[in-house]
Design a protein around this motif. Structure first.
Motif, PDB file in Angstrom:
ATOM      1  N   MET A   1       0.840  -1.188   0.000  1.00 41.01           N
ATOM      2  CA  MET A   1       0.000   0.000   0.000  1.00 41.01           C
ATOM      3  C   MET A   1       0.878   1.241   0.000  1.00 41.01           C
ATOM      4  SD  MET A   1      -3.023   1.354   0.260  1.00 41.01           S
ATOM      5  CE  MET A   1      -4.375   1.248   1.390  1.00 41.01           C
ATOM      6  N   ASP A   2       1.859   1.281   0.939  1.00 48.50           N
ATOM      7  CA  ASP A   2       2.637   2.525   0.989  1.00 48.50           C
ATOM      8  C   ASP A   2       3.515   2.656  -0.256  1.00 48.50           C
ATOM      9  OD1 ASP A   2       4.399   1.066   3.805  1.00 48.50           O
ATOM     10  OD2 ASP A   2       3.849   0.288   1.820  1.00 48.50           O
ATOM     11  N   ILE A   3       3.950   1.560  -0.837  1.00 49.32           N
ATOM     12  CA  ILE A   3       4.764   1.659  -2.056  1.00 49.32           C
ATOM     13  C   ILE A   3       3.919   2.297  -3.153  1.00 49.32           C
ATOM     14  CG2 ILE A   3       4.215  -0.699  -2.778  1.00 49.32           C
ATOM     15  CD1 ILE A   3       7.579   0.954  -3.386  1.00 49.32           C
ATOM     16  N   GLU A   4       2.632   1.946  -3.186  1.00 48.60           N
ATOM     17  CA  GLU A   4       1.735   2.541  -4.203  1.00 48.60           C
ATOM     18  C   GLU A   4       1.588   4.037  -3.981  1.00 48.60           C
ATOM     19  OE1 GLU A   4       0.952  -0.689  -6.626  1.00 48.60           O
ATOM     20  OE2 GLU A   4       0.389   1.406  -6.832  1.00 48.60           O
ATOM     21  N   GLN A   5       1.457   4.426  -2.685  1.00 52.01           N
ATOM     22  CA  GLN A   5       1.306   5.864  -2.407  1.00 52.01           C
ATOM     23  C   GLN A   5       2.556   6.610  -2.856  1.00 52.01           C
ATOM     24  OE1 GLN A   5       0.478   5.497   1.695  1.00 52.01           O
ATOM     25  NE2 GLN A   5      -1.739   5.390   1.432  1.00 52.01           N
ATOM     26  N   LYS A   6       3.705   5.955  -2.568  1.00 51.10           N
ATOM     27  CA  LYS A   6       4.979   6.614  -2.877  1.00 51.10           C
ATOM     28  C   LYS A   6       5.100   6.875  -4.372  1.00 51.10           C
ATOM     29  CE  LYS A   6       8.056   4.418  -0.024  1.00 51.10           C
ATOM     30  NZ  LYS A   6       9.271   3.609   0.189  1.00 51.10           N
ATOM     31  N   GLN A   7       4.715   5.877  -5.180  1.00 52.15           N
ATOM     32  CA  GLN A   7       4.972   6.002  -6.623  1.00 52.15           C
ATOM     33  C   GLN A   7       3.817   6.640  -7.385  1.00 52.15           C
ATOM     34  OE1 GLN A   7       5.940   2.098  -8.060  1.00 52.15           O
ATOM     35  NE2 GLN A   7       3.930   1.255  -7.635  1.00 52.15           N
ATOM     36  N   ALA A   8       2.709   6.940  -6.693  1.00 50.38           N
ATOM     37  CA  ALA A   8       1.540   7.509  -7.402  1.00 50.38           C
ATOM     38  C   ALA A   8       1.932   8.814  -8.098  1.00 50.38           C
ATOM     39  CB  ALA A   8       0.402   7.721  -6.419  1.00 50.38           C
ATOM     40  N   GLU A   9       2.628   9.690  -7.363  1.00 53.53           N
ATOM     41  CA  GLU A   9       2.986  10.994  -7.947  1.00 53.53           C
ATOM     42  C   GLU A   9       3.924  10.834  -9.135  1.00 53.53           C
ATOM     43  OE1 GLU A   9       2.979  13.363  -3.777  1.00 53.53           O
ATOM     44  OE2 GLU A   9       4.623  13.851  -5.173  1.00 53.53           O
ATOM     45  N   ILE A  10       4.871   9.899  -8.969  1.00 51.23           N
ATOM     46  CA  ILE A  10       5.869   9.700 -10.044  1.00 51.23           C
ATOM     47  C   ILE A  10       5.172   9.217 -11.305  1.00 51.23           C
ATOM     48  CG2 ILE A  10       8.006   8.482 -10.632  1.00 51.23           C
ATOM     49  CD1 ILE A  10       8.348   8.054  -7.545  1.00 51.23           C
ATOM     50  N   ILE A  11       4.208   8.279 -11.110  1.00 51.33           N
ATOM     51  CA  ILE A  11       3.472   7.755 -12.277  1.00 51.33           C
ATOM     52  C   ILE A  11       2.745   8.902 -12.968  1.00 51.33           C
ATOM     53  CG2 ILE A  11       1.499   6.306 -12.935  1.00 51.33           C
ATOM     54  CD1 ILE A  11       2.317   4.381 -10.688  1.00 51.33           C
ATOM     55  N   GLU A  12       2.087   9.727 -12.141  1.00 50.87           N
ATOM     56  CA  GLU A  12       1.305  10.831 -12.713  1.00 50.87           C
ATOM     57  C   GLU A  12       2.214  11.755 -13.526  1.00 50.87           C
ATOM     58  OE1 GLU A  12      -1.068  12.580  -9.707  1.00 50.87           O
ATOM     59  OE2 GLU A  12      -1.764  14.211 -11.022  1.00 50.87           O
ATOM     60  N   HIS A  13       3.385  12.002 -12.972  1.00 47.12           N
ATOM     61  CA  HIS A  13       4.333  12.895 -13.664  1.00 47.12           C
ATOM     62  C   HIS A  13       4.673  12.331 -15.032  1.00 47.12           C
ATOM     63  CE1 HIS A  13       8.070  14.959 -14.620  1.00 47.12           C
ATOM     64  NE2 HIS A  13       8.696  13.784 -14.628  1.00 47.12           N
ATOM     65  N   PHE A  14       5.052  11.043 -15.080  1.00 49.76           N
ATOM     66  CA  PHE A  14       5.471  10.446 -16.364  1.00 49.76           C
ATOM     67  C   PHE A  14       4.298  10.321 -17.328  1.00 49.76           C
ATOM     68  CE2 PHE A  14       9.844   9.818 -16.000  1.00 49.76           C
ATOM     69  CZ  PHE A  14      10.175   9.367 -14.725  1.00 49.76           C
ATOM     70  N   VAL A  15       3.082  10.049 -16.790  1.00 48.86           N
ATOM     71  CA  VAL A  15       1.905   9.926 -17.690  1.00 48.86           C
ATOM     72  C   VAL A  15       1.648  11.275 -18.350  1.00 48.86           C
ATOM     73  CG1 VAL A  15      -0.605   9.681 -17.653  1.00 48.86           C
ATOM     74  CG2 VAL A  15       0.826   7.971 -16.507  1.00 48.86           C
ATOM     75  N   LYS A  16       1.736  12.356 -17.552  1.00 49.57           N
ATOM     76  CA  LYS A  16       1.502  13.694 -18.116  1.00 49.57           C
ATOM     77  C   LYS A  16       2.546  13.987 -19.197  1.00 49.57           C
ATOM     78  CE  LYS A  16      -1.169  16.326 -14.788  1.00 49.57           C
ATOM     79  NZ  LYS A  16      -1.215  15.552 -13.522  1.00 49.57           N
ATOM     80  N   GLN A  17       3.795  13.618 -18.906  1.00 46.86           N
ATOM     81  CA  GLN A  17       4.867  13.844 -19.882  1.00 46.86           C
ATOM     82  C   GLN A  17       4.565  13.057 -21.161  1.00 46.86           C
ATOM     83  OE1 GLN A  17       8.591  14.769 -19.454  1.00 46.86           O
ATOM     84  NE2 GLN A  17       7.773  16.306 -18.043  1.00 46.86           N
ATOM     85  N   ALA A  18       4.182  11.784 -20.981  1.00 50.13           N
ATOM     86  CA  ALA A  18       3.993  10.899 -22.166  1.00 50.13           C
ATOM     87  C   ALA A  18       2.870  11.418 -23.045  1.00 50.13           C
ATOM     88  CB  ALA A  18       3.667   9.484 -21.687  1.00 50.13           C
ATOM     89  N   GLU A  19       1.893  12.095 -22.404  1.00 53.34           N
ATOM     90  CA  GLU A  19       0.749  12.563 -23.194  1.00 53.34           C
ATOM     91  C   GLU A  19       1.144  13.697 -24.149  1.00 53.34           C
ATOM     92  OE1 GLU A  19      -2.720  11.296 -19.974  1.00 53.34           O
ATOM     93  OE2 GLU A  19      -1.783  13.296 -19.914  1.00 53.34           O
ATOM     94  N   ILE A  20       2.231  14.420 -23.829  1.00 58.46           N
ATOM     95  CA  ILE A  20       2.557  15.578 -24.684  1.00 58.46           C
ATOM     96  C   ILE A  20       3.786  15.313 -25.553  1.00 58.46           C
ATOM     97  CG2 ILE A  20       1.508  17.257 -23.136  1.00 58.46           C
ATOM     98  CD1 ILE A  20       4.246  17.728 -21.876  1.00 58.46           C
ATOM     99  N   LEU A  21       4.480  14.205 -25.342  1.00 58.57           N
ATOM    100  CA  LEU A  21       5.720  13.957 -26.105  1.00 58.57           C
ATOM    101  C   LEU A  21       5.443  13.057 -27.299  1.00 58.57           C
ATOM    102  CD1 LEU A  21       8.245  13.403 -23.163  1.00 58.57           C
ATOM    103  CD2 LEU A  21       7.908  15.471 -24.559  1.00 58.57           C
ATOM    104  N   GLU A  22       6.410  13.045 -28.242  1.00 62.52           N
ATOM    105  CA  GLU A  22       6.289  12.144 -29.398  1.00 62.52           C
ATOM    106  C   GLU A  22       7.667  11.628 -29.810  1.00 62.52           C
ATOM    107  OE1 GLU A  22       2.433  14.367 -31.371  1.00 62.52           O
ATOM    108  OE2 GLU A  22       4.343  14.325 -32.464  1.00 62.52           O
ATOM    109  N   GLY A  23       7.657  10.560 -30.631  1.00 60.50           N
ATOM    110  CA  GLY A  23       8.889  10.084 -31.299  1.00 60.50           C
ATOM    111  C   GLY A  23      10.037   9.855 -30.308  1.00 60.50           C
ATOM    112  N   SER A  24      11.204  10.382 -30.677  1.00 61.18           N
ATOM    113  CA  SER A  24      12.422  10.047 -29.896  1.00 61.18           C
ATOM    114  C   SER A  24      12.350  10.597 -28.476  1.00 61.18           C
ATOM    115  CB  SER A  24      13.638  10.640 -30.614  1.00 61.18           C
ATOM    116  OG  SER A  24      13.483  12.046 -30.622  1.00 61.18           O
TER     117      SER A  24
END
Lengths: 46, 312, 219
Positions: free
Chosen positions: C1-24
């Motif tokens: 449970m706490d590992i999930e809480q810890k990484q929730a923010e990191i996941i959100e950060h990378f998902v937001k990045q992935a939504e706006i990036l392309e290609g290389s």
């Protein structure tokens, strides 16, 4: 929701909580002890 | 308002101490309210004593015919049942504690003492009755509380009793109805002789909003401990002791029966009734032990089905 | 449970990045995510639509790499290293951590020999250091190192990303557990009813006997 799925999967993996020869032996021993106790109590009643 | 009980009204308390309503009625006090904090501290202290009796004091106040126990603290005394004046060792400690508590603004007075009866139930022995009578003579208002840490674990609820002694030579009008409990053979004499010299008070508990919050935080830990503990493991010695005590009682009953076999035709019905009630008590005790064992096994079986039969 | 809480923010950060990036630049993001010391879940990032655009392009090996970190193990990587980008030290460490989680999915007792084989570790000391420093301190597993029996007893292991086929298995297990619990409740209720009936029968029996005693006394 992936996070929830991971938590459920991690939780389910903890089941069965305990399974080992020794646990079964102890468990059966407890059952026998209790049966003996109730037998003694029934005797005492009689 | 759930925390109102924690307010200490010094004037009201001084008034009660001055009027001394308990002097006119030996049964004046009828109830005890124990705070969650005091209960936890007393049970943990009693458990830490293992098979040795330990004791401590309780602080609180009076409200009508009710003792209100706010807090408790341990005394450096062990083996309360093996000495004439249990708390003699602790007088110096008690005086220091009383001085210190005034300095830090703890207004509650000492309202009683508690001690443990590991494995043989909550009642007052001869020593306890004399100690309590002494306390009621010089330290009123004073309450006696007994805790059985061993049975607390077996029964899964706190085995605790609160008592007040009757004045010397006082004959209580009616038999105080006390919940049936198993008294070990080696204590039964002590129990029998004194059980009419004191009476039990009703105990209820209370907790503050902070207690509720803290206990809620401990809720998971409480369940993990409950689910991962087994009365079988924690109480083996106690159960073995109970069974051997039962065997001794059966021996004793059998000897008495055999002993009076010849005279049995002439045994007065009263005596015969006594024998039966003794045997009835033994069968009741053996059933009680068995019920506790069966409960222990039931929880094990239920936990095994719930947590060990699911496979991926 | 706490590992999930810890990484929730990191996941959100990378998902937001992935939504706006392309290609290389997505490839850079994949390398960053698979090197991040506190990230052990990748299915959220994998499910961002932009990532699937890498399929069939020159960057598709990075999409495979992300899938490897979501579901695969170190052994799998070694078997397919030629088709995948080379890994930096952080990525190697993470893949080995994820491999421990995969092993813990099937067994509670992980023998040292199996762990050393799976993680390419040459000695016990190195293995125990890895388990303690990289797994237990990272909070992804809790357990007991049993040196005498040369095994690692897992008490808790963080969940890895679920492969689609695992979902049905999990639903089946939960349904199974639910029916076991229901049956248990029913049998407890039956037992209570049985005890009540026995108690009633016992009471009646006792009353009959007392009545008989009274009759005999009268007669």
């Amino acid at each position: 929701e992936n996070s929830l799925l991971r938590q459920v999967s991690s939780f389910l993996r903890r089941l069965p909580a305990i399974e080992s020869e020794k646990f079964q032996d102890d468990f059966l021993m407890e059952i026998n002890d209790t049966l003996l106790m109730s037998y003694l109590a029934m005797f005492t009643n009689c | 308002e759930s925390d109102a009980i924690y307010y200490y009204d010094e004037v009201a308390q001084a008034k009660v101490l001055q009027e001394k309503p308990w002097q006119h009625d030996p049964n004046f006090f009828r109830r005890v309210k124990v705070s969650a904090l005091a209960l936890l501290k007393m049970v943990v202290h009693a458990r830490s004593g293992g098979t040795i009796e330990v004791m401590g004091l309780m602080q609180g106040k009076i409200e009508g015919d009710t003792f209100i126990v706010m807090d408790a603290f341990a005394l450096p005394v062990e083996g309360t049942e093996t000495r004439v004046n249990a708390q003699a060792d602790a007088y110096e400690y008690m005086v220091d504690y009383s001085q210190a508590k005034k300095r830090v603004g703890r207004l509650e007075h000492v309202v009683g003492w508690y001690h443990s009866h590991p494995g043989y139930g909550c009642w007052l022995s001869g020593i306890d009755v004399s100690t309590q009578m002494l306390n009621q003579k010089y330290q009123e208002p004073f309450l006696a509380v007994v805790i059985d840490p061993t049975r607390t674990v077996t029964a899964g609820k706190v085995e605790i009793g609160a008592f007040r002694a009757y004045p010397e030579g006082y004959k209580p009008p009616d038999e105080p109805v006390s919940e049936y409990q198993t008294i070990p053979l080696n204590k039964i004499e002590d129990f029998g002789v004194h059980c009419k010299q004191y009476y039990a008070l009703d105990i209820t508990y209370f907790k503050s909003s902070l207690d509720s919050h803290l206990l809620d935080l401990l809720w998971n830990k409480y369940w993990v401990n409950t689910l991962s503990s087994s009365p079988f493991l924690g109480n083996r010695d106690y159960v073995a002791g109970q069974i051997s005590d039962l065997a001794e009682k059966l021996e004793q009953a059998e000897n008495q029966l055999a002993h009076t076999r010849l005279g049995s035709f002439f045994m007065p019905s009263q005596r015969k009734k006594e024998e039966e009630s003794q045997l009835a008590k033994i069968t009741r005790d053996s059933s009680k032990i068995t019920v506790e064992q069966v409960h222990g096994l039931m929880t094990q079986v239920i936990k095994d089905i719930l947590f060990n039969s699911v496979r991926q | 449970m706490d590992i999930e809480q810890k990484q929730a923010e990191i996941i959100e950060h990378f998902v937001k990045q992935a939504e706006i990036l392309e290609g290389s630049s997505l490839c850079t993001l994949v390398v960053e995510a698979t090197s991040h010391p506190s990230l052990f879940a990748f299915s959220e990032i994998l499910s961002v639509p932009n990532l699937s655009t890498l399929e069939g392009t020159q960057h598709c090996s990075y999409l495979d790499l992300l899938r490897l970190f979501a579901y695969g193990t170190w052994n799998y990587y070694k078997g397919n290293a030629t088709h995948l980008p080379s890994l930096c030290l952080d990525q190697v460490r993470k893949l080995k951590q994820l491999s421990v989680l995969s092993l813990a999915e099937n067994n509670k007792i992980l023998p040292y020999d199996q762990l050393m084989r799976e993680l390419d570790v040459s000695n016990v000391r190195e293995l125990e250091d890895f388990l303690i420093n990289e797994c237990m301190y990272a909070g992804i597993v809790r357990g007991k190192i049993d040196q005498l029996r040369r095994c690692f007893e897992v008490q808790f292991a963080a969940g890895r990303d679920l492969r689609p086929e695992q979902l049905n298995l999990m639903i089946q297990t939960l349904a199974n557990w639910l029916s076991i619990s229901d049956n248990l409740l029913h049998s407890i209720q039956e037992k209570i009813k049985w005890a009540d009936n026995m108690n009633e029968a016992d009471r009646k029996h006792r009353k009959e006997i007392e009545d008989r005693i009274e009759e005999v006394k009268k007669s």
